[in-house]
Every structure is written in C-alpha cells, then in structure tokens.
Design a protein around this motif. Structure first.
Motif, mmCIF file in Angstrom:
data_model
loop_
_atom_site.group_PDB
_atom_site.id
_atom_site.type_symbol
_atom_site.label_atom_id
_atom_site.label_comp_id
_atom_site.label_asym_id
_atom_site.label_seq_id
_atom_site.Cartn_x
_atom_site.Cartn_y
_atom_site.Cartn_z
ATOM 1 N N ALA A 235 6.252 34.685 28.582
ATOM 2 C CA ALA A 235 5.539 33.528 29.120
ATOM 3 C C ALA A 235 4.214 33.260 28.424
ATOM 4 O O ALA A 235 3.604 32.219 28.633
ATOM 5 C CB ALA A 235 5.308 33.722 30.622
ATOM 6 N N PHE A 236 3.759 34.183 27.592
ATOM 7 C CA PHE A 236 2.441 34.034 26.973
ATOM 8 C C PHE A 236 2.593 33.663 25.505
ATOM 9 O O PHE A 236 3.056 34.463 24.696
ATOM 10 C CB PHE A 236 1.655 35.344 27.118
ATOM 11 N N GLU B 198 4.085 30.003 36.797
ATOM 12 C CA GLU B 198 4.385 29.942 35.367
ATOM 13 C C GLU B 198 4.421 31.316 34.700
ATOM 14 O O GLU B 198 5.218 31.575 33.811
ATOM 15 C CB GLU B 198 3.366 29.059 34.631
ATOM 16 N N GLN B 199 3.510 32.212 35.079
ATOM 17 C CA GLN B 199 3.360 33.542 34.466
ATOM 18 C C GLN B 199 2.794 33.485 33.057
ATOM 19 O O GLN B 199 2.788 34.499 32.352
ATOM 20 C CB GLN B 199 4.684 34.324 34.442
ATOM 21 N N GLY B 200 2.360 32.327 32.634
ATOM 22 C CA GLY B 200 1.741 32.168 31.324
ATOM 23 C C GLY B 200 0.588 31.191 31.474
ATOM 24 O O GLY B 200 0.364 30.635 32.558
ATOM 25 N N PRO B 201 -0.153 30.934 30.391
ATOM 26 C CA PRO B 201 -1.370 30.120 30.468
ATOM 27 C C PRO B 201 -1.183 28.677 29.986
ATOM 28 O O PRO B 201 -2.164 27.963 29.810
ATOM 29 C CB PRO B 201 -2.299 30.865 29.507
ATOM 30 N N GLY B 385 -2.854 32.805 33.323
ATOM 31 C CA GLY B 385 -1.532 33.262 32.893
ATOM 32 C C GLY B 385 -1.183 34.668 33.345
ATOM 33 O O GLY B 385 -0.224 35.262 32.854
#
Lengths: 416, 416
Positions: A235-236, B198-201, B385
């Motif tokens: 997800a990053f 989302e688990q991300g930025p 995130g």
C-alpha cells in the motif's frame, strides 16, 4: 650471519604425530576440534603439551592462567627467545589454528636441544591457554594478555561464558586461582615468534609454502543502524518510502566496492545483518549491520574508515534515513620487528625454503606480545584458505618447513 | 440513474461509537487491538456485531466458520448486495483495518433501513471471521475462503497456530464444527463492496478522502538464496572471495531500483533477510532474502517479475555465486467490476464527495469474493498511511463519507 647455518631437519613423522594426537583431544565433526579454555579437553591437551615438553628435557610450568611454558635454559642470564601459539579452538575449529604453533615451538626446541645442546640465550615454547573467545566471547587473547599484563582488575569475575559460568569460577574448577593472574606477567622475553596457519589463500595462490609476516592488520568493527519507517509492502508507494533496507543495501555495496577498489591488502566485510521487523510484506523499520574493515598500514586504515563513514552518511542523507553507528572494536596495526623479519627471511633463503613477505589479516597473540617483546610471525600455507572449520588443512611438509625456519632463526638468536 | 439519489446522511456519533466500542475489545498498547480468530476477544466482538445487526432489524446468523451475517430482506427473490470486511486484527493492529468495513456495512444497512424501509433486493452486512493470518499464519482469508468454497479438505485439521493449536480444535472450542465448513459457502451474492482503510498515504498526499479501487494488485513472494563461501574476514583477500552478502546487497539495490524506475503503481520490497553464519568477522556462506513484488496490471506484473529474475541471475553469474529461489506466494491481479466502480464514482459525484480511482496494493477479502460476485472497494484516507500498527487512524468524517458512498451505491443497486 657470517657463519653458515647448520643443517636443521625436522622429523616429519613427529610433526604428523603431534598434529593428530593433539587434534584427537576434543575431536568433533570428523576432522574438527572443539577445545575451549578450561574445559576437560583443554586440561587433557595442556597436560599432553606439558608432558611433551618434559620428555624433551625442557623445564615445564603452568602459569597462573594455565599457559604452559617449556624452557630450554640458556647458559647466560639474558632475556629469552620464545615461540608458541594458543591451544584453544573455535567451535569447531580445525587441527591447525593455534595448535600448530604450539607444536612447532615444542618441536623446534626439542630439535635444537637434541642437535646443539644448551643455548646461550634461553629458549621457550608456550601454549597459550586461550585466544579464540570461543567460550568466553570477551576473553579473547586471555593467555597472551595475562603474560603482558593486559587483563583488567576484576575481569575474571566479570566475564561469563555462553552458559553463564564466570571465568574466575572456570579457572578455580581446573585448579587455577584468579587472584593470582598478575603472576603470569613476564618482562624477560626478548623476541617472540609465532608460527601459525595462514587462514587465507594468498600463499596457495602464490604457490609459496611460507609467509613472513611484516605486520598484523589494524581493524575496526562498526555496528551500523539505519532507521526508516515500517510500512505496508503493497500500500505504500516507492516514492514515499523511507526504506532502511534499500539504504543498507546501497551502503553495503558501497563499502565493499571501496575495499575492492583499493585492492589488497584492504578488506571490508559485512558478516552480520539483522532486520526489524523482518517480515516479507513489511518495509522494514530498521536494519542493523556490521562492517569489519582492515588494513595493515595505519594511514591507509584511517583513509579506509573515512571513506566508509562518508559512504554511510551520503546514502543516509540522500535517502532521508536516520543513521548511527558504534565502533565495537578498534585495533591499531601491529608491525613486526623489521630485523626479526629480515632474520627469518635470510634463514629461509639459507635453507632454500621459498618464503614471501606478507601481512596478517587476522589477529594473533603476537600483536599482544608486541607490547613486551620484538615480534614476528611465520605463516604456513592453508589449503584453500579454509580456517575456523574442520576443513582446515596444512601439509606436514609445509609445517615442517615452517618449523625449520623457526628453529633456524632461534639458532641464530640463541646459539650463534 | 435518471432519478436523483436521495440525501443519505450517516450519524457521525454512531460511527465514532462503533469504532471505539469494537476497538475496546482486545484493546492493547494504547490505541492498538489484538483480536485473533476464535480467541475470547473474537467471540466477544462477533457477539457485539451480531447484537448491533439485530438491533438494526437485520436477520442475523453466524455461519459455519463464524462469519456474522446481518440481512435486510428484500421484497424480491434475487441475489443480494453484500458489504463487509474482517473482524480479526494484527498483533497488534489498529482500530480500523477490517473493523471499519464491518462497521460501515452495518451502519449503511441500518441507515438505509431507517430511511427507506425494505429494499427490493436483499442487502447484507458481513463480519468475516479471519483475514490477517495473525493467529494461524496459513489460514489467512479464512472467512471469505469459506464463503467462496476455497478451503481445502482437511485444511482445518492441518493448520496450526503459533502455539501449535489445530485450527479445527480452535473452532470446536468456540462452538463451531469444522466438518460443516462447506455450509458457509454462498452462491447467491450478486455484488460485494468492501470499505477499508487505505493502509497507504496516497489519498492523504492527494488530499482526497475517498479512493475507489479499480483492482487489487497481483503479487509474488520470492525467497531468494545466494550461496558463496564462508571465509575469514581478515585473511581472505577481496579479489578471491565469493561473498553472498556483496551479491545480495547488489541484487536488493537492483530490484528496488527497478520498481523505483517503473514508478507507481509498481512496488518491490525486501522485508526479510537472514545471514549464515551471521558473525561480524566471517564472510557469510549464505544470504537468504525475500522479494515482494506487486503491480495491479497483469502484463506489467509479468515484466516486473522478469526484470527482477534477470537482475538476480546477472549478479549471481558475475559474482560466481550460487543462486536459487522459491516462489512462496503467487497471486494474480484481481480487477474490480468496472460497472460497480463507475456506480460508486457517480454516487460520490452526486453526493459531492471527492473521490479518486486507485488500485489496492494490499490483498483483501474482496479478491476472494471476486470468485463468486461482482466486486469493488471503497478506500478511506489513512493518516500517514500507517497500518498494522496501533498508530492506524482514519477520521470519523472520512469514514462517514465512505459509508455514505457505500449506502448510496447500495440504494442504487437495491432500491432504485
């Protein structure tokens, strides 16, 4: 050196017998040996060494830390010429590392005594009790440190083995008194020459049996910590990561490339690495790794350290990673006594033994003994450079040639 | 879509109440949550979820693996529209991952029921029993796999948790019969929409509250093993080494650089690395590391794998290292149903909610549900995130906006 060196021939069968007999004490994993300081195997091995020395007519004593000394008394009151190495091993080590140096000193003295009787200057053979740090990790060079007065007060009570046993208690269990450690100190040794297996492939690659060590490398151990931010591997996005693994990989390539670029005798190794949290699908938070950097020349060593530190800083800055390091070991180079190296070289030439000057990339008791005596080392070829493993091997012929050079030099120093 | 969407407003206080109440079950490390499948906390959480659904007038049942379903019965016999996520957590995870999707489905159905009564097509909210693999590492996606018939015969007797407890026994301990797992299977779901953090930025960086997921990434896990020759860090010259750490560092830099060069949405992570023997003064014999490589496009994914494998081979060949790898996970991309994504986008636009299309870089129950239903996902912004950590945070406002989009789409699918 005007008088020709007498012909000194070492008994090949005796060399082989000693290697195999000493190697049988603590034998492990086929050709391996496990013999840690103050263990039952160590007691057996030091007793054997003492009995060999006694049978050869040497005056034998165990000192306060369990170093075994065999002395061939000289006719004059003078500082002695000593040789030897350590009798402990890695877990497992092979039959040669340390052991061959103890054996060589004994055989050299026995051979000289048989052929030439009493020397003018006293000769000594020594089996140091401990060098490897394989039982008490912080004790390493214990034997030579005792001899040179480099054991700190209280160290025997502070150091523990991997099972929690205190070093002082382990000494008592084999009849030694830790309160008497200072009694092991010596100030009457003029020259110390250690014979040791090379532990590297340089002699084999050069097809030369004997190396004469011009100095022991200086070295540092860094523990480097690179910190970024743990994130989800899916997800990053790459462009928003602060990935310490990416940084560590670049730093590791950088320092290894630096040493490669400088070429021999510079060496740099990253042997240990730990990742947090160490899961496949998480960008790590932290990577810790060691750098072992070595060079026998003090100026070149300083440059090597500076280049490594610059690499670490540059990568961390560019990748926005936190960086810190600790220097956990910092050892200056220990040059050999130039005259002693020259003596060894001239003896080898007179004996027709092919020898080359080289440095030692590994540490040895000799670097400690350099604090109280003129020192040098004789390396004998290691097969495939294997060391600290049961695969360690040195031929009887090469060992015997090394012992002949040692005995020849002792003759020059103590008889001629 | 000719008729305007009615104004659907979600109660912010209810959202906050549900997040905090569910998050209190298994609360750990401040804002963290530890709630693994079939644990006492899990029982309490699933009971709570069932009671919420019952209070909202839904027909509630726990299925054969412990998934909790709340059904708002439609007036027509037709396949249902379902929403939900998983109720288990990482160790510790935060309050949002999974939990927010369960809560959102419940609140959406409750809100629709209160304002519009019975739908024509049945609506369902589900709390899947397990997705994370945080107790039984090989069980992950257990809940949705049961629903889609993707649990293998005997799997419940084969899988064990970190303490050795067999999954089937853990089921029995909470009143479930592993022999009945197949009863959980469904074939009557038309559309499944999962709301998830989302688990991300990406959303935060774009300053957009809602992401509409066009597909879930495909991914592979490689376990790469690089073998050289262990040697002494000092005695072995650089030019004669076969150093797997030097090789691994170059490979790691290479695969990470490759993903960086391709740019979003490609990601490649090396999260786990092990060294043998892992000592500072020994050139390693072996380095093992994982590669996690992801891309949501099937062709681009194949190219990414091929580039990584070429990098590994080239470095190993140039450095004379042995190379092998295993693919331990190989998941194809799971595209969302295009019409459902379009529906969500048009609902968001009608509601004045700013939303962007994006892919999911993480795996979700939705990719499993795609085997039996049309699927899509709604992402809500995650602060910084952060995910799989107590630091996880999504604002009530963003969560409520996501639930309003979900409820609007359900209205279109089941009422309009």
């Amino acid at each position: 050196m005007s008088i020709a060196l007498p012909h000194i021939v070492v008994d090949r069968n005796l060399v082989e017998h000693c290697v195999m007999t000493l190697g049988s004490i603590g034998a492990a994993a086929g050709t391996g040996v496990k013999r840690t300081v103050y263990s039952p195997e160590w007691v057996k091995a030091t007793d054997l060494y003492a009995s060999w020395c006694a049978d050869a007519g040497l005056i034998v004593r165990k000192d306060a830390v369990g170093n075994v000394w065999g002395r061939l008394q000289g006719t004059r009151e003078d500082r002695s010429v000593a040789s030897g190495s350590h009798i402990d091993t890695q877990l497992p080590g092979g039959r040669y590392d340390g052991a061959l140096g103890c054996i060589s000193a004994y055989i050299a003295l026995r051979t000289l005594h048989e052929h030439f009787g009493a020397p003018r200057r006293s000769l000594e053979a020594v089996a140091f009790c401990e060098e490897e740090g394989s039982r008490f990790p912080a004790a390493n060079l214990w034997g030579s440190r005792a001899v040179t007065g480099r054991i700190a007060d209280g160290e025997a009570q502070r150091l523990k083995d991997y099972e929690g046993v205190i070093l002082g208690d382990a000494m008592r269990a084999v009849g030694l008194d830790p309160a008497r450690i200072k009694d092991a100190q010596r100030s009457d040794i003029d020259t110390f020459i250690e014979l040791h297996v090379e532990q590297g492939p340089v002699l084999e690659h050069a097809d030369i049996p004997i190396g004469l060590v011009t100095g022991i490398t200086g070295l540092r151990h860094y523990v480097v910590e690179v910190t970024g931010e743990a994130n989800h591997a899916g997800a990053f996005p790459m462009d928003l990561r602060r990935d310490p693994m990416a940084g560590a990989a670049e730093m590791i390539s950088g320092v290894i490339d630096t040493a490669n670029g400088i070429g021999r005798p510079a060496v740099t190794t990253v042997g240990r690495l730990q990742v947090e949290p160490n899961y496949p699908a998480i960008v790590p938070a932290k990577v810790r790794f060691t750098i072992d950097a070595r060079h026998p020349d003090a100026d070149a060593l300083r440059d090597l350290y500076a280049m490594h530190e610059a690499t670490l800083r540059a990568v961390a800055a560019r990748r926005n990673l936190e960086l810190s390091w600790q220097v956990t070991l910092d050892q200056p180079p220990s040059p050999s006594d130039a005259a002693t190296v020259e003596l060894l070289m001239s003896v080898a030439q007179e004996q027709g033994v092919r020898a080359m000057r080289m440095h030692s990339g590994a540490g040895h008791d000799t670097q400690v003994m350099a604090g109280i005596a003129k020192t040098a080392m004789i390396f004998v070829q290691s097969r495939r450079g294997r060391s600290h493993t049961p695969e360690e091997f040195t031929s009887v012929e090469h060992a015997a040639m090394g012992i002949e050079v040692l005995a020849g030099a002792m003759y020059r120093l103590a008889y001629a």
